[in-house]
Write an enzyme that holds these catalytic residues in place. Structure first.
Site, mmCIF file in Angstrom:
data_model
loop_
_atom_site.group_PDB
_atom_site.id
_atom_site.type_symbol
_atom_site.label_atom_id
_atom_site.label_comp_id
_atom_site.label_asym_id
_atom_site.label_seq_id
_atom_site.Cartn_x
_atom_site.Cartn_y
_atom_site.Cartn_z
ATOM 1 N N SER A 9 -7.185 2.678 12.415
ATOM 2 C CA SER A 9 -6.503 1.400 12.193
ATOM 3 C C SER A 9 -7.448 0.224 11.946
ATOM 4 O O SER A 9 -8.407 0.012 12.689
ATOM 5 C CB SER A 9 -5.613 1.068 13.386
ATOM 6 N N LYS A 60 7.911 3.477 13.305
ATOM 7 C CA LYS A 60 8.638 2.378 12.649
ATOM 8 C C LYS A 60 10.165 2.533 12.765
ATOM 9 O O LYS A 60 10.878 1.547 12.909
ATOM 10 C CB LYS A 60 8.248 2.288 11.173
ATOM 11 N N GLY A 121 8.334 7.621 -5.020
ATOM 12 C CA GLY A 121 8.436 7.829 -3.577
ATOM 13 C C GLY A 121 9.673 7.132 -3.044
ATOM 14 O O GLY A 121 10.079 6.083 -3.580
HETATM 15 P P1 NDP Z 1 7.039 8.641 4.165
HETATM 16 O O1 NDP Z 1 6.478 9.807 4.887
HETATM 17 O O2 NDP Z 1 8.224 7.919 4.681
HETATM 18 O O3 NDP Z 1 7.375 9.082 2.651
HETATM 19 C C1 NDP Z 1 6.465 9.843 1.914
HETATM 20 C C2 NDP Z 1 6.909 9.886 0.458
HETATM 21 O O4 NDP Z 1 5.882 10.550 -0.293
HETATM 22 C C3 NDP Z 1 8.193 10.669 0.224
HETATM 23 O O5 NDP Z 1 8.932 10.051 -0.812
HETATM 24 C C4 NDP Z 1 7.670 12.053 -0.223
HETATM 25 O O6 NDP Z 1 8.559 12.741 -1.060
HETATM 26 C C5 NDP Z 1 6.464 11.621 -1.029
HETATM 27 N N1 NDP Z 1 5.433 12.669 -1.189
HETATM 28 C C6 NDP Z 1 4.643 13.203 -0.238
HETATM 29 N N2 NDP Z 1 3.784 14.087 -0.777
HETATM 30 C C7 NDP Z 1 4.056 14.130 -2.117
HETATM 31 C C8 NDP Z 1 3.511 14.855 -3.220
HETATM 32 N N3 NDP Z 1 2.506 15.718 -3.063
HETATM 33 N N4 NDP Z 1 4.003 14.626 -4.457
HETATM 34 C C9 NDP Z 1 5.012 13.733 -4.633
HETATM 35 N N5 NDP Z 1 5.578 13.025 -3.636
HETATM 36 C C10 NDP Z 1 5.106 13.222 -2.382
HETATM 37 O O7 NDP Z 1 5.793 7.644 3.997
HETATM 38 P P2 NDP Z 1 5.826 6.048 3.820
HETATM 39 O O8 NDP Z 1 6.904 5.721 2.879
HETATM 40 O O9 NDP Z 1 5.812 5.396 5.150
HETATM 41 O O10 NDP Z 1 4.389 5.763 3.164
HETATM 42 C C11 NDP Z 1 4.107 6.121 1.823
HETATM 43 C C12 NDP Z 1 2.678 5.704 1.477
HETATM 44 O O11 NDP Z 1 2.551 4.277 1.537
HETATM 45 C C13 NDP Z 1 1.634 6.267 2.448
HETATM 46 O O12 NDP Z 1 0.526 6.695 1.681
HETATM 47 C C14 NDP Z 1 1.265 5.086 3.313
HETATM 48 O O13 NDP Z 1 -0.060 5.169 3.774
HETATM 49 C C15 NDP Z 1 1.423 3.922 2.331
HETATM 50 N N6 NDP Z 1 1.720 2.634 2.993
HETATM 51 C C16 NDP Z 1 0.831 1.595 2.809
HETATM 52 C C17 NDP Z 1 1.055 0.376 3.389
HETATM 53 C C18 NDP Z 1 0.067 -0.731 3.159
HETATM 54 O O14 NDP Z 1 0.137 -1.748 3.859
HETATM 55 N N7 NDP Z 1 -0.828 -0.602 2.213
HETATM 56 C C19 NDP Z 1 2.231 0.120 4.235
HETATM 57 C C20 NDP Z 1 3.115 1.265 4.348
HETATM 58 C C21 NDP Z 1 2.846 2.478 3.762
HETATM 59 P P3 NDP Z 1 9.708 13.730 -0.447
HETATM 60 O O15 NDP Z 1 10.830 12.834 -0.032
HETATM 61 O O16 NDP Z 1 10.052 14.616 -1.581
HETATM 62 O O17 NDP Z 1 9.074 14.444 0.713
#
Ligand code: NDP
Length: 266
Positions: A9, A60, A121
């Site tokens: 973090s 969250k 996503g």
């Molecule tokens: P979630 O776990 O809620 O969602 C993950 C998403 O990624 C889902 O839609 C999933 O699809 C998709 N996914 C995972 N692996 C793959 C793959 N190989 N190919 C295609 N799609 C994939 O995560 P969050 O929504 O919380 O976070 C998403 C990203 O955003 C993370 O990388 C996180 O670190 C980043 N983030 C950054 C922030 C910032 O402040 N910069 C704040 C919040 C998040 P499926 O539904 O099909 O499983």
């Protein structure tokens, strides 16, 4: 800040920098809560004088359910990343991720008014940014996800400006802003979409951040997108929004972002 794990973090460093910059007396620590013990960890925090906190993965959604009252943006996100206790003792849940993204896009010079936005996503991060993007004036948002039903579910929770599909059925539109909100980059991969969706893209943005550009950003650059950015600026900007909620003072993002970028290159 509550999370599990918390080792990576950057939030304590960011908030301590904000406190120094604005001369606020603030203690901000990363707290490792047991995966099934967030509510107990929060109660203990409050019992020892805690007044507000950030919440990150995987808490969250639990924080959203724990709060007595949630802001509209937290309701839209169905997730809370900022908690605080009001004077009447009520626990309020907010979500500053979307405001953080919008602030970062503005910092990067993106034109949001009338923009056609493609979000890849459909997880918590995607949900949290749609409302603030619409409020910022974007014309349409299309959510494309690996699991189609999730994209449709998210789109259905918003108005007609928001649509959803799988990666193979993204409508052919001049997407000006393409945002990767998948976690595919954590495994060195990118969402499998057709390159043609990038042909009008002015900015490709990956919410993920790290020391190297993500697979999605490298692909976007190779496909001719002029401007690419990772989510480090979003991280610092969402923290600034939380700090403002707790302290009533908006800290400057750029010096802290620069410091963080320097540290990450070491
Ligand atoms: P979630 O776990 O809620 O969602 C993950 C998403 O990624 C889902 O839609 C999933 O699809 C998709 N996914 C995972 N692996 C793959 C793959 N190989 N190919 C295609 N799609 C994939 O995560 P969050 O929504 O919380 O976070 C998403 C990203 O955003 C993370 O990388 C996180 O670190 C980043 N983030 C950054 C922030 C910032 O402040 N910069 C704040 C919040 C998040 P499926 O539904 O099909 O499983």
């Amino acid at each position: 800040m509550f999370g599990n794990p918390i080792g990576h973090s950057k939030s304590p460093m960011i908030h301590r920098s904000f406190a120094e910059q604005t001369q606020q007396d603030l203690s901000y620590e990363a707290i490792l809560a047991p995966v099934d013990g967030f509510a107990e960890a929060w109660q203990q925090f409050v019992a020892t004088g805690g007044k507000g906190a950030n919440v990150t993965v995987p808490f969250k959604e639990v924080a959203f359910r724990l709060a007595d009252h949630c802001t509209l943006r937290a309701m839209q996100a169905q997730a809370v990343n900022t908690l605080y206790i009001e004077e009447d003792g009520r626990l309020v849940g907010d979500n500053t991720d979307g405001a953080g993204l919008v602030a970062d896009l503005i910092r990067l010079g993106a034109s949001l008014e009338g923009a056609k936005v493609l979000i890849l996503g459909a997880g918590g991060a995607c949900r949290g940014v749609i409302g603030p993007l619409l409020t910022a004036g974007v014309a349409v948002v299309h959510v494309a996800n690996r699991s189609v039903d999730k994209a449709l579910l998210v789109a259905g929770d918003f108005n007609a400006q928001v649509s959803g599909s799988g990666f193979a059925d993204i409508p052919k539109q001049p997407w000006t802003l393409v945002i990767n909100a998948t976690s595919a980059g954590l495994h060195g991969s990118r969402p499998d979409i057709d390159e043609s969706h990038l042909s009008h893209c002015e900015l490709a943005y990956d919410m993920l951040y790290g020391t190297e550009p993500t697979a999605f950003l490298m692909w976007a650059q190779q496909s001719g997108v002029k401007c690419i950015a990772d989510g480090l600026g979003m991280l610092v900007s969402q923290a600034a929004e939380s700090f403002q909620i707790w302290r009533g003072i908006t800290p400057a993002v750029t010096p802290v972002l620069n410091k963080l970028q320097e540290l990450m290159q070491q």
